[in-house]
Design a protein around this motif. Sequence first.
Motif: not given
Length: 123
Positions: A12-16, A80-93
Amino acid sequence: QVQLVESGGGLVQTGGSLRLSCSASGLTFNNYAMGWFRQAPGKEREFVAAINWNGGRTYYADSVKGRFTISRDNALNTVYIQMNSLKPEDTAVYYCAARPYVPSTTTDEFPYWGQGTQVTVSS
């Protein structure tokens, strides 16, 4: 035999936004608190969010407050986990975990774990 299966990860893109699901079997789902944790390469596994048996109490890491929302549907044995405003630092398993009765924010206190699903946030 307890089994937790995560799904919904991807790129996903940053902010997605992304929504991850965790389907549970082999346990009485509404007797368990559920949690989400994540682990990036070379880093320790860290707490993301947790929820009590009926969704009435939720807990979040400071890094995701206001952006992520944990929820559950006991009729579907799914968290569930809804993840909004995603940032590159959220990248993980991202891992789903189950713990009898009482929520926790500590990895060692969750005896049951899924296999993980990769979330990658592009910059």
